[in-house]
Design a protein around this motif. Structure first.
Motif, mmCIF file in Angstrom:
data_model
loop_
_atom_site.group_PDB
_atom_site.id
_atom_site.type_symbol
_atom_site.label_atom_id
_atom_site.label_comp_id
_atom_site.label_asym_id
_atom_site.label_seq_id
_atom_site.Cartn_x
_atom_site.Cartn_y
_atom_site.Cartn_z
ATOM 1 N N GLN A 139 41.982 13.768 -40.626
ATOM 2 C CA GLN A 139 41.938 15.020 -39.872
ATOM 3 C C GLN A 139 42.778 16.124 -40.504
ATOM 4 O O GLN A 139 42.519 17.308 -40.305
ATOM 5 C CB GLN A 139 42.353 14.810 -38.416
ATOM 6 N N LEU A 140 43.802 15.747 -41.282
ATOM 7 C CA LEU A 140 44.609 16.769 -41.936
ATOM 8 C C LEU A 140 43.805 17.497 -43.014
ATOM 9 O O LEU A 140 44.053 18.663 -43.314
ATOM 10 C CB LEU A 140 45.869 16.133 -42.537
ATOM 11 N N LYS B 147 53.565 11.933 -35.746
ATOM 12 C CA LYS B 147 53.585 13.281 -36.320
ATOM 13 C C LYS B 147 52.450 14.100 -35.729
ATOM 14 O O LYS B 147 51.302 13.650 -35.682
ATOM 15 C CB LYS B 147 53.447 13.219 -37.843
ATOM 16 N N ILE B 148 52.779 15.312 -35.280
ATOM 17 C CA ILE B 148 51.808 16.183 -34.611
ATOM 18 C C ILE B 148 51.813 17.551 -35.282
ATOM 19 O O ILE B 148 52.871 18.075 -35.644
ATOM 20 C CB ILE B 148 52.145 16.327 -33.112
ATOM 21 N N THR B 149 50.618 18.124 -35.451
ATOM 22 C CA THR B 149 50.492 19.472 -35.990
ATOM 23 C C THR B 149 49.385 20.191 -35.225
ATOM 24 O O THR B 149 48.867 19.677 -34.224
ATOM 25 C CB THR B 149 50.188 19.434 -37.511
ATOM 26 N N THR C 98 33.839 16.907 -44.550
ATOM 27 C CA THR C 98 35.089 17.337 -45.179
ATOM 28 C C THR C 98 36.203 16.302 -45.051
ATOM 29 O O THR C 98 37.007 16.122 -45.980
ATOM 30 C CB THR C 98 35.550 18.670 -44.559
ATOM 31 N N ALA C 99 36.284 15.609 -43.936
ATOM 32 C CA ALA C 99 37.379 14.664 -43.716
ATOM 33 C C ALA C 99 37.228 13.388 -44.544
ATOM 34 O O ALA C 99 38.204 12.680 -44.771
ATOM 35 C CB ALA C 99 37.462 14.299 -42.230
ATOM 36 N N SER C 100 36.032 13.100 -45.011
ATOM 37 C CA SER C 100 35.743 11.811 -45.629
ATOM 38 C C SER C 100 36.041 11.791 -47.126
ATOM 39 O O SER C 100 35.849 12.782 -47.818
ATOM 40 C CB SER C 100 34.267 11.450 -45.415
ATOM 41 N N LYS C 101 36.454 10.607 -47.606
ATOM 42 C CA LYS C 101 36.640 10.404 -49.040
ATOM 43 C C LYS C 101 35.342 9.960 -49.716
ATOM 44 O O LYS C 101 35.263 9.901 -50.945
ATOM 45 C CB LYS C 101 37.727 9.354 -49.290
#
Length: 298
Positions: free
Chosen positions: A117-118, A174-176, A60-63
């Motif tokens: 990761q987003l 930036k953190i989430t 999922t994270a990969s293009k």
């Protein structure tokens, strides 16, 4: 509460070899040390049914999921694991599909590849699949393995953006929220090669209770029972412990201004070293004081 699953987080650039060429055996011989003692082999050995374990590669994270997914299948196959498939998920609704959930239920290992990761948290966070993974991790002999983005997303708090060169300027990191498999830590990846130690410093000084984990390339941590961490792979793991910070100017300076920190404790781990998240104690496997400490040296 005891956690029955295992977490394997990897800093990225896993030296799995490339099997896109026809001369597989020639390429494999160049990576024989990795294949015998490296991270993918360790994942197989830790899995419930070893080489027979059901492994799902999640891209999922990969293009470039159609390229990276099959590469992992080939690498794991070379190591003897043939019950492996790729689960392609790029929409949130897919993560609640009955077939997808059945595949996750049957999996002994899920391995999240690198990328963004987003994308992982925005597509999978709060879905039925996410809930199922957390349930399996807490209650079954199950492995969540993640490299790069897959590692960064494993914790409750997740770094998703921040320049390496300007990481110690206030507001640059930036953190989430992450996927929440482990609490009390924050993870950064490609740590050594991309010079990201400043990113971790800022993340920790903003919340000193959280232990910063910086994973080098082809390096990872095996975490059992949510507390015991063992360094695996060929490189370094940097730990940043902010509990003893004495002073900082973080709340006094404007956005974009440099941050000062007094007394930030760091540890450096290499292969087989351990660190306990409850006691915050590190044990060096090949310590020069091994005999005095009663550490087995074989």
């Amino acid at each position: 509460m005891e956690i029955k699953g295992k977490l394997i987080i990897i800093g990225g650039a896993v030296d799995k070899g490339s099997f896109t060429e026809n001369d597989i055996d020639v390429n494999a011989s160049k990576n024989i040390n990795f294949f015998e003692t490296g991270i993918l082999k360790r994942i197989i050995n830790e899995a419930r049914h070893k080489e027979k374990s059901r492994i799902e590669i999640i891209t999922t994270a990969s293009k470039i999921p159609k390229i990276i997914g099959p590469e992992y299948v080939k690498a794991l196959s070379y190591l003897g694991a043939n019950n492996v498939d790729v689960l392609y998920l790029d929409k949130r609704e897919q993560a609640s599909d009955a077939n997808v959930l059945e595949r996750i239920k049957a999996a002994d290992v899920v391995m999240f590849t690198g990328g963004d990761q987003l994308r992982l948290t925005s597509i999978l966070g709060g879905t039925a699949m996410h809930d199922l993974m957390l349930e399996k991790y807490h209650n079954e002999d199950f492995i969540y393995a993640g490299t790069s983005a897959g590692a960064a997303a494993a914790s409750n708090s997740m770094i998703y953006q921040g320049s390496s060169s300007e990481a110690l300027l206030k507001g640059e990191v930036k953190i989430t929220s992450g996927l929440g498999l482990i609490d009390g830590v924050i993870i950064d990846t490609h740590f050594v090669q991309r010079g990201r130690i400043g990113r971790l410093f800022q993340a920790v000084v903003g919340n000193p209770k959280v232990l910063g984990i910086g994973l080098g390339e082809d390096t990872g941590l095996l975490i059992t029972n949510g507390t015991e961490m063992e360094a695996i792979g060929s490189g370094l793991v940097i730990l940043v412990d902010g509990r003893e910070v004495k002073d900082t100017n973080l709340t006094q300076v404007e956005l974009g201004q440099p941050i000062s920190i007094n007394h930030l404790v760091t540890h450096v781990m290499s292969k087989y070293d351990t660190f306990n998240l409850k006691t915050h104690k590190m044990q060096i496997k090949s310590s020069q004081y091994a005999e005095d400490l009663g550490i087995p040296t074989d």
